[in-house]
Design a protein around this motif. Structure first.
Motif, PDB file in Angstrom:
ATOM      1  N   THR B  45     -39.376 -12.884 -50.339  1.00  0.00           N
ATOM      2  CA  THR B  45     -39.921 -13.670 -51.438  1.00  0.00           C
ATOM      3  C   THR B  45     -40.356 -15.032 -50.930  1.00  0.00           C
ATOM      4  O   THR B  45     -39.800 -15.548 -49.979  1.00  0.00           O
ATOM      5  N   THR B  46     -41.348 -15.636 -51.592  1.00  0.00           N
ATOM      6  CA  THR B  46     -41.839 -16.924 -51.125  1.00  0.00           C
ATOM      7  C   THR B  46     -41.048 -18.083 -51.702  1.00  0.00           C
ATOM      8  O   THR B  46     -41.162 -19.176 -51.213  1.00  0.00           O
ATOM      9  N   SER B  47     -40.286 -17.865 -52.742  1.00  0.00           N
ATOM     10  CA  SER B  47     -39.550 -19.008 -53.283  1.00  0.00           C
ATOM     11  C   SER B  47     -38.150 -19.007 -52.686  1.00  0.00           C
ATOM     12  O   SER B  47     -37.376 -18.072 -52.851  1.00  0.00           O
ATOM     13  N   ASP B  48     -37.813 -20.069 -51.939  1.00  0.00           N
ATOM     14  CA  ASP B  48     -36.524 -20.119 -51.247  1.00  0.00           C
ATOM     15  C   ASP B  48     -35.515 -20.823 -52.117  1.00  0.00           C
ATOM     16  O   ASP B  48     -35.350 -22.029 -52.011  1.00  0.00           O
ATOM     17  N   VAL B  49     -34.862 -20.068 -52.987  1.00  0.00           N
ATOM     18  CA  VAL B  49     -33.878 -20.723 -53.834  1.00  0.00           C
ATOM     19  C   VAL B  49     -32.507 -20.150 -53.483  1.00  0.00           C
ATOM     20  O   VAL B  49     -32.387 -19.007 -53.083  1.00  0.00           O
ATOM     21  N   LEU B  50     -31.456 -20.985 -53.582  1.00  0.00           N
ATOM     22  CA  LEU B  50     -30.125 -20.521 -53.201  1.00  0.00           C
ATOM     23  C   LEU B  50     -29.621 -19.550 -54.257  1.00  0.00           C
ATOM     24  O   LEU B  50     -29.545 -19.905 -55.422  1.00  0.00           O
ATOM     25  N   PRO B  51     -29.296 -18.293 -53.919  1.00  0.00           N
ATOM     26  CA  PRO B  51     -28.834 -17.365 -54.953  1.00  0.00           C
ATOM     27  C   PRO B  51     -27.472 -17.801 -55.478  1.00  0.00           C
ATOM     28  O   PRO B  51     -26.607 -18.219 -54.718  1.00  0.00           O
ATOM     29  N   SER B  52     -27.292 -17.695 -56.795  1.00  0.00           N
ATOM     30  CA  SER B  52     -26.037 -18.162 -57.373  1.00  0.00           C
ATOM     31  C   SER B  52     -24.923 -17.191 -57.025  1.00  0.00           C
ATOM     32  O   SER B  52     -25.154 -16.079 -56.585  1.00  0.00           O
ATOM     33  N   LEU B  53     -23.686 -17.626 -57.255  1.00  0.00           N
ATOM     34  CA  LEU B  53     -22.567 -16.823 -56.776  1.00  0.00           C
ATOM     35  C   LEU B  53     -22.460 -15.496 -57.500  1.00  0.00           C
ATOM     36  O   LEU B  53     -22.038 -14.504 -56.924  1.00  0.00           O
ATOM     37  N   GLU B  54     -22.843 -15.491 -58.813  1.00  0.00           N
ATOM     38  CA  GLU B  54     -22.715 -14.215 -59.521  1.00  0.00           C
ATOM     39  C   GLU B  54     -23.638 -13.172 -58.930  1.00  0.00           C
ATOM     40  O   GLU B  54     -23.340 -11.989 -58.925  1.00  0.00           O
TER      41      GLU B  54
END
Lengths: 137, 168
Positions: B45-54
């Protein structure tokens, strides 16, 4: 190294010390006495002795020291309590100020260049006149 | 032994035959990709966002909310970690077969710690940006002062030389 990386390294160090501590103690512990009927089991001759009883103390001291260092690093974190919105507002203010200063810089630069060209032009004319007024030998 | 040849390079080079004479006859480069793309069989994916813990299936131990007090939560997680290690040592003495739950709790605490530290990174990025902007403003002010000063010096030098010439 920046402080967040240091904090991450410290967390990994604590993990390392924790599993080393538990693993070493679990591997090297002398056997336990099961029931009063059986005699005390014989101590293992090679590894135990004076080394083993100090190991828990040393290793737990190392673990606690690493945890204290983590706390010290957390205290040194330069977090301002404003949160994301305050930072974004500050960035917008700084950008506006930057633009204003940039325009003033541009103006000064243009005026200075104009003056430079004028002076160069005058100097050229003065030197031409100077050369032309020289009588040929 | 059968050797597989590598696939040939894509044939797009033929489209650029007349590029030197007419730069517009060749196609434009493809636009940047948006959304998700497939590369060597894997989706990225092009959007580098930190995945949340859930999303990673890990229980979140610190309170959810817009503004988390990072220092307090980091310190309390550190204390909980030490407590769990002590509990593991205790349970190994008394009921050694039940170590698995304690180990799982310790790993949850570690995952929470790392997730908190990772979510500090955007804050750090914005703080770096603020610092850089302040430095740039300082440098620009300095440059404006320098230019003003030099112009004054040049003007005074010219006046002086004019006075000297007139005095001749």
């Amino acid at each position: 190294m920046d402080i967040i990386s240091q904090l991450q390294e410290q967390v990994n160090l604590i993990a390392h010390l924790a599993f080393n501590t538990i693993g070493t103690l679990q591997r090297d512990a002398p056997p336990n006495r099961l029931s009063p009927n059986y005699p005390e089991p014989p101590p293992h001759p090679t590894e135990d002795g004076s080394n083993f009883s100090e190991q828990p103390k040393l290793m737990s001291a190392g673990l606690v020291k690493a945890a204290k260092q983590f706390d010290a690093l957390v205290a040194a974190l330069p977090i301002s309590e404003g949160g994301e919105e305050a930072q974004i507002k500050r960035i917008a203010e700084l950008q506006a100020e930057n633009d204003v200063i940039g325009q003033e810089l541009q103006k000064q630069l243009e005026a200075a260049e104009k003056e430079l060209n004028q002076v160069q032009d005058l100097f050229k004319r003065a030197s031409d006149n100077c050369l032309n007024m020289k009588k040929p030998e | 032994m059968a050797t597989a040849t590598y696939p040939p390079p894509p044939p797009f080079y033929r489209l650029y035959k007349d590029y030197l004479e007419d730069p517009k006859s060749a196609p434009e480069p493809p636009p940047p990709i948006e959304g998700t793309y497939v590369c060597f069989g894997g989706t990225y994916t092009t959007s580098d966002v930190l995945p949340s813990l859930e999303e990673q299936g890990v229980r979140q131990l610190y309170p959810k909310g817009a503004n988390v007090d990072f220092k307090k939560e980091l310190r309390s997680l550190n204390g909980e970690l030490q407590l769990h290690i002590l509990e593991l040592a205790d349970i190994l003495i008394e009921r050694p077969s039940q170590y698995a739950r304690r180990v799982e709790e310790i790993s949850t605490v570690f995952k929470n710690l790392h997730h908190l530290l990772n979510s500090l990174r955007p804050h750090q990025a914005r703080a770096t940006l603020i610092h850089i902007l302040e430095l740039q403003i300082e440098r620009r002010k300095q440059a404006v002062e320098d230019i003003k000063r030099r112009r004054e010096e040049a003007r005074s030098l010219l006046n002086e030389s004019l006075a000297t010439l007139d005095g001749q």
